[in-house]
Scaffold this motif. Structure first.
Motif, PDB file in Angstrom:
ATOM      1  N   LEU A  45     -14.409   6.677  -5.703  1.00 49.45           N
ATOM      2  CA  LEU A  45     -14.189   5.991  -4.319  1.00 49.45           C
ATOM      3  C   LEU A  45     -15.072   4.639  -4.344  1.00 49.45           C
ATOM      4  O   LEU A  45     -14.591   3.947  -3.699  1.00 49.45           O
ATOM      5  CB  LEU A  45     -14.535   6.699  -3.333  1.00 49.45           C
ATOM      6  N   SER A  46     -16.273   4.699  -5.139  1.00 47.44           N
ATOM      7  CA  SER A  46     -16.973   3.466  -5.358  1.00 47.44           C
ATOM      8  C   SER A  46     -16.279   2.048  -5.905  1.00 47.44           C
ATOM      9  O   SER A  46     -16.574   1.189  -5.500  1.00 47.44           O
ATOM     10  CB  SER A  46     -18.193   3.806  -5.735  1.00 47.44           C
ATOM     11  N   GLU A  47     -15.521   2.673  -6.991  1.00 48.13           N
ATOM     12  CA  GLU A  47     -14.941   1.434  -7.763  1.00 48.13           C
ATOM     13  C   GLU A  47     -13.612   0.887  -7.108  1.00 48.13           C
ATOM     14  O   GLU A  47     -13.393  -0.169  -7.403  1.00 48.13           O
ATOM     15  CB  GLU A  47     -14.416   2.290  -8.995  1.00 48.13           C
ATOM     16  N   ARG A  48     -12.811   1.964  -6.146  1.00 44.11           N
ATOM     17  CA  ARG A  48     -11.804   1.375  -5.526  1.00 44.11           C
ATOM     18  C   ARG A  48     -11.958   0.327  -4.320  1.00 44.11           C
ATOM     19  O   ARG A  48     -12.832   0.373  -3.636  1.00 44.11           O
ATOM     20  CB  ARG A  48     -10.898   2.840  -5.094  1.00 44.11           C
ATOM     21  N   GLY A  49     -10.819  -0.436  -4.279  1.00 40.88           N
ATOM     22  CA  GLY A  49     -10.782  -1.100  -3.010  1.00 40.88           C
ATOM     23  C   GLY A  49      -9.916  -0.736  -1.854  1.00 40.88           C
ATOM     24  O   GLY A  49     -10.317   0.394  -1.670  1.00 40.88           O
ATOM     25  N   LYS A  50      -9.075  -1.325  -1.238  1.00 45.71           N
ATOM     26  CA  LYS A  50      -8.350  -0.967  -0.083  1.00 45.71           C
ATOM     27  C   LYS A  50      -7.554   0.115  -0.677  1.00 45.71           C
ATOM     28  O   LYS A  50      -6.488   0.004  -1.597  1.00 45.71           O
ATOM     29  CB  LYS A  50      -7.583  -2.187   0.402  1.00 45.71           C
ATOM     30  N   PHE A  51      -7.284   1.241   0.153  1.00 39.16           N
ATOM     31  CA  PHE A  51      -6.542   2.406  -0.355  1.00 39.16           C
ATOM     32  C   PHE A  51      -4.951   2.215   0.517  1.00 39.16           C
ATOM     33  O   PHE A  51      -5.199   1.885   1.891  1.00 39.16           O
ATOM     34  CB  PHE A  51      -7.250   3.603   0.119  1.00 39.16           C
ATOM     35  N   THR A  52      -4.066   2.614  -0.150  1.00 44.99           N
ATOM     36  CA  THR A  52      -2.811   2.967   0.664  1.00 44.99           C
ATOM     37  C   THR A  52      -2.857   4.524   0.692  1.00 44.99           C
ATOM     38  O   THR A  52      -3.636   5.296  -0.372  1.00 44.99           O
ATOM     39  CB  THR A  52      -1.775   2.330  -0.217  1.00 44.99           C
ATOM     40  N   LEU A  53      -1.759   4.926   1.209  1.00 46.31           N
ATOM     41  CA  LEU A  53      -1.293   6.477   1.049  1.00 46.31           C
ATOM     42  C   LEU A  53      -1.305   6.685  -0.201  1.00 46.31           C
ATOM     43  O   LEU A  53      -1.535   7.968  -1.024  1.00 46.31           O
ATOM     44  CB  LEU A  53      -0.207   6.941   1.904  1.00 46.31           C
ATOM     45  N   GLU A  54      -0.278   6.030  -0.911  1.00 48.26           N
ATOM     46  CA  GLU A  54      -0.262   6.202  -2.564  1.00 48.26           C
ATOM     47  C   GLU A  54      -1.194   6.231  -3.349  1.00 48.26           C
ATOM     48  O   GLU A  54      -1.775   7.006  -4.263  1.00 48.26           O
ATOM     49  CB  GLU A  54       0.814   5.219  -2.952  1.00 48.26           C
ATOM     50  N   ASP A  55      -2.475   5.175  -2.891  1.00 45.34           N
ATOM     51  CA  ASP A  55      -3.543   5.062  -3.672  1.00 45.34           C
ATOM     52  C   ASP A  55      -4.434   6.229  -3.774  1.00 45.34           C
ATOM     53  O   ASP A  55      -5.090   7.053  -4.510  1.00 45.34           O
ATOM     54  CB  ASP A  55      -4.334   3.928  -3.246  1.00 45.34           C
ATOM     55  N   LEU A  56      -4.473   6.928  -2.542  1.00 49.21           N
ATOM     56  CA  LEU A  56      -5.151   8.411  -2.289  1.00 49.21           C
ATOM     57  C   LEU A  56      -4.385   9.320  -2.978  1.00 49.21           C
ATOM     58  O   LEU A  56      -5.298  10.343  -3.637  1.00 49.21           O
ATOM     59  CB  LEU A  56      -5.338   8.452  -0.881  1.00 49.21           C
ATOM     60  N   ARG A  57      -3.073   9.289  -3.004  1.00 47.62           N
ATOM     61  CA  ARG A  57      -2.453  10.410  -3.825  1.00 47.62           C
ATOM     62  C   ARG A  57      -3.125  10.406  -5.234  1.00 47.62           C
ATOM     63  O   ARG A  57      -3.108  11.367  -6.045  1.00 47.62           O
ATOM     64  CB  ARG A  57      -0.918  10.217  -3.706  1.00 47.62           C
ATOM     65  N   GLU A  58      -3.041   9.065  -5.511  1.00 43.58           N
ATOM     66  CA  GLU A  58      -3.197   8.774  -7.249  1.00 43.58           C
ATOM     67  C   GLU A  58      -4.770   9.323  -7.470  1.00 43.58           C
ATOM     68  O   GLU A  58      -5.060   9.895  -8.547  1.00 43.58           O
ATOM     69  CB  GLU A  58      -3.346   7.472  -7.588  1.00 43.58           C
ATOM     70  N   ALA A  59      -5.716   9.126  -6.454  1.00 47.95           N
ATOM     71  CA  ALA A  59      -7.048   9.387  -6.763  1.00 47.95           C
ATOM     72  C   ALA A  59      -7.382  10.910  -6.733  1.00 47.95           C
ATOM     73  O   ALA A  59      -8.044  11.390  -7.420  1.00 47.95           O
ATOM     74  CB  ALA A  59      -7.797   8.950  -5.288  1.00 47.95           C
TER      75      ALA A  59
END
Length: 738
Positions: free
Chosen positions: A489-503
């Motif tokens: 979470l510290s490394e990621r920028g703006k999240f989309t719904l798909e980004d959070l799924r990938e996380a």
């Protein structure tokens, strides 16, 4: 004064007399009278169940009670066996179905759950809650009435008060932390000791259970909306997925523990909540000083002696011949709770939360909260003892909440160990106020996480500070999933719904990133003349070049997992003697020789089982669902699906607890990711989700295993929250009973 220093003779503790009673009623449920049948049928006509193309029930009714009636009916349609079994367990009646091996599990439940007291609680419950409990019982009884082919194992008729026996939806309730072996030692008769007895898992082999929750604030979201990850790690098929809606403000979607009438983890149009099992200390043991006079027993409490309360508990069980029998136990209580074991010859009582009315109320009411203020108002019931909460809503609020049932205690005492019950200062005091608990709301970093770790890393540098709270607030520490989540979470920028799924399915395995380099160094340090250096060069090069990320096609993933398990077995005794985490010991204190030996052992196991140590992880790690049994059978000759993610013990956020079974060399999962949902709260709510296997427990249903490939690959499907989304995705619409 004579102080009783040893346990009572076992035959004085238990009355293990045995007599045969009538066998359980065979056939269908108890018949309904005409008045209640009319009531059921009238309510059924008010309720509509829409099954989508995944078999998921969307239940609608005019009132909350109608929605409860319909949703429990739908659960029974999907898996009545799991519904009934959960209540057999919660009421201490499992042995009536499964035999004498469950006697002490039932005794443990009956120490806290008494039908007479539950009925009295039902009578004094608020009207609205009684109405829901009535509808719950009606829904189950109507299901049995309309499905005469279904034969309950034990419960022929559900009574409204039974809902109070199972008021909190965690994978393991507080009561289950009372050790069954120690309970049997105390109350059992060696001559009648049962083979089942409830043996506890070896903690070194126990698969981590719990959950992941992540909330993303609007400022950290690509669309300016709050996001929520809901990712419980439970035994598979532990919960149903459904939606329940009424005209009284109820419109919630998510995962419901089989048999309960509230959504345990989920969301409504405005807010969502994710529970993760907490390390909070709210189950405490007290060493009692017992005094015997003329066959009467009391315990020392300060300057006084208080009588020990005795009562009899009868546990019914099915014999091997299929008949019913009973065991009756004399059990003991102090003002704190029941005596559950002995410690060095002294009796030990246990205190834990036992507030069924408040717990059931809080569990249901939070599903209707549409703002953070409303959610916190419900939290004031203070009947959540075991769950951290990750929260997000359409107003952009994200938050971490600690469990709300936290008794105040004297910090002079170490409650992680049994304390002296003769000292009144060890007693629990009033509950802490909510503003005295660890808490995070809208931190500047824009994210919150919890992975069953402590709250002191929930929001990175903006987390609560450990020194601000008593130790008992959270004696646990960080875990590998927590470290993984914070770094991600510290490394990621703006999240989309798909980004959070990938996380949620990020494949990094932080344990091996830490533990593999010392193994590689140990190999490189071997003398060139050492035969092991050449023999292990190829696997070491595989591991040296590995990016420490799981994948179904990955050979290094399989090699690392087998190596880690072999090393754990090698250092087990040393790690136990040293104390602390076995995984820390493996990474930091294992000898080079042990590391090398474990690698050779891992290769030998892989070659023996699969013919080649170069076997990809997905060939080994499999998802298989063959039957609707609660305890699943597994077979290497039957179809199964490769799974890339690993056990949570290596720091994988997506968890898959798998092992071999008799007759198998492949590993089959039974716990870990069970329900996964990613939710975005904006002008409207949108979500994607997946359930392990499928919604139905019936192998003949098309929805028994239709989500298995999506589950194994992290391919979440659209959630049909609104009626417009259901258009074109409706399989069936009907009233209960049709």
């Amino acid at each position: 004064m004579k102080t009783y220093e040893t346990r009572l003779p076992l035959r004085a503790l238990a009355l293990p007399f045995l007599f045969l009673v009538s066998a359980c009623q065979a056939g269908g449920a108890a018949p309904a009278d005409s008045d209640e049948l009319d009531r059921w049928e009238q309510r059924a006509q008010e309720v509509t169940i829409t099954r989508d193309d995944w078999g998921i029930a969307h239940v609608r009714g005019p009132t909350d009670a109608d929605a409860v009636f319909g949703m429990i009916y739908a659960q029974a349609e999907d898996d009545f066996n799991r519904v009934e079994t959960n209540y057999l367990n919660s009421m201490g009646r499992l042995a009536e179905a499964e035999g004498e091996g469950e006697i002490y599990r039932d005794l443990r439940m009956k120490l806290f759950i008494d039908p007479d007291s539950m009925q009295a609680m039902y009578a004094r419950s608020p009207d609205w809650l009684r109405t829901l409990m009535d509808a719950w019982a009606d829904g189950l009884n109507y299901y049995l009435h309309t499905h005469p082919e279904v034969e309950p194992r034990v419960i022929q008729r559900f009574e409204p008060w039974m809902a109070l026996s199972f008021s909190e939806g965690s994978i393991g309730g507080d009561i289950e932390r009372v050790n069954l072996n120690r309970l049997e030692d105390f109350y059992g008769d060696p001559a009648l000791a049962l083979a089942g007895g409830g043996a506890e898992d070896d903690p070194f082999d126990r698969e981590p259970r719990g959950s992941n929750g992540i909330a993303i604030a609007p400022e950290n979201s690509a669309d300016g909306d709050a996001l929520l990850l809901i990712n419980p790690h439970t035994s598979f098929f532990f919960r149903s997925e459904l939606q329940m809606t009424s005209e009284e403000g109820l419109n919630a979607y998510g995962a419901v523990t089989w048999g309960q009438f509230f959504l345990y983890q989920g969301f409504n149009e405005r807010a969502g909540w994710m529970h993760t099992s907490s390390n909070l200390d709210v189950i405490d043991e007290f060493v009692e000083t017992v005094v015997e006079r003329d066959g009467q027993y009391s315990y020392v409490y300060g300057e006084e002696e208080r009588p020990i309360t005795t009562s009899e508990i009868t546990v019914s069980y099915r014999t091997g011949a299929g008949q019913m029998a009973e065991r009756t136990f004399t059990v003991y209580h102090t003002h704190r709770g029941p005596i559950v074991r002995e410690e060095d010859g002294q009796w030990v009582s246990v205190a834990l939360m036992n507030r069924p009315i408040e717990a059931l109320s809080q569990s249901f009411l939070r599903t209707k909260a549409e703002s953070f203020a409303e959610y916190m108002e419900v939290a004031e019931l203070k009947a959540n003892s075991s769950n951290n909460t990750i929260y997000a809503d359409a107003d952009g609020v994200i938050a971490y909440l600690h469990p709300q049932f936290v008794p105040r205690r004297d910090t002079r005492f170490d409650y992680s160990q049994p304390v002296d019950g003769s000292d009144p200062a060890t007693d629990w005091q009033e509950l802490h106020e909510l503003d005295e608990l660890p808490f995070v709301q809208n931190p500047p970093n824009g994210w919150i996480q919890n992975t069953n770790n402590h709250p002191y890393s929930a929001a990175g540098p903006y987390s609560p500070q450990r020194d601000d709270f008593p130790f008992y607030m959270n004696p646990g520490g960080e875990n590998l999933r927590g470290e993984h989540a914070v770094e991600l979470l510290s490394e990621r920028g703006k999240f989309t719904l798909e980004d959070l799924r990938e996380a949620a399915f990020d494949p990094y395995l932080p344990y091996f990133a830490r533990a593999i380099p010392p193994l590689v160094a140990a190999h490189d340090a071997l003398d060139p003349s050492d035969a092991r250096r050449a023999e292990l060069t190829e696997p070491i090069e595989q591991l040296r070049g590995w990016d420490h990320r799981w994948a179904a096609e990955s050979v290094p993933t399989a090699l690392a997992v087998y190596w880690g398990e072999a090393l754990r077995d090698l250092v087990r005794a040393d790690a136990q003697q040293a104390g602390g985490s076995v995984y820390d010991y493996m990474a930091e204190q294992a000898s080079d020789g042990q590391r090398i030996e474990a690698l050779a052992s891992a290769m030998a196991t892989l070659e023996a089982d699969f013919g080649d140590w170069r076997t990809p992880w997905g060939e080994i790690n499999r998802f298989q669902r063959l039957t609707g049994d609660i305890s699943q059978p597994f077979n290497d000759d039957e179809p199964s699906i490769p799974v890339g993610f690993t056990s949570a013990q290596w720091g994988s956020l997506a968890s898959f607890g798998a092992r071999t079974y008799p007759g198998t060399v492949r590993r089959y999962g039974t716990s870990g990711n069970s329900f996964v949902a990613v939710v975005e709260f904006g002008d409207s709510v949108q979500a994607v989700a997946v359930t392990a296997g499928g919604e139905s427990g019936d192998p003949s249903s098309p929805h028994f295993n239709d989500q298995a490939v999506r589950y194994a690959t992290g391919d979440l499907r659209e959630v049909y929250f609104y009626p417009s989304q259901l258009e074109g995705h409706t399989e069936r619409e009907y009233h209960p009973g049709q």
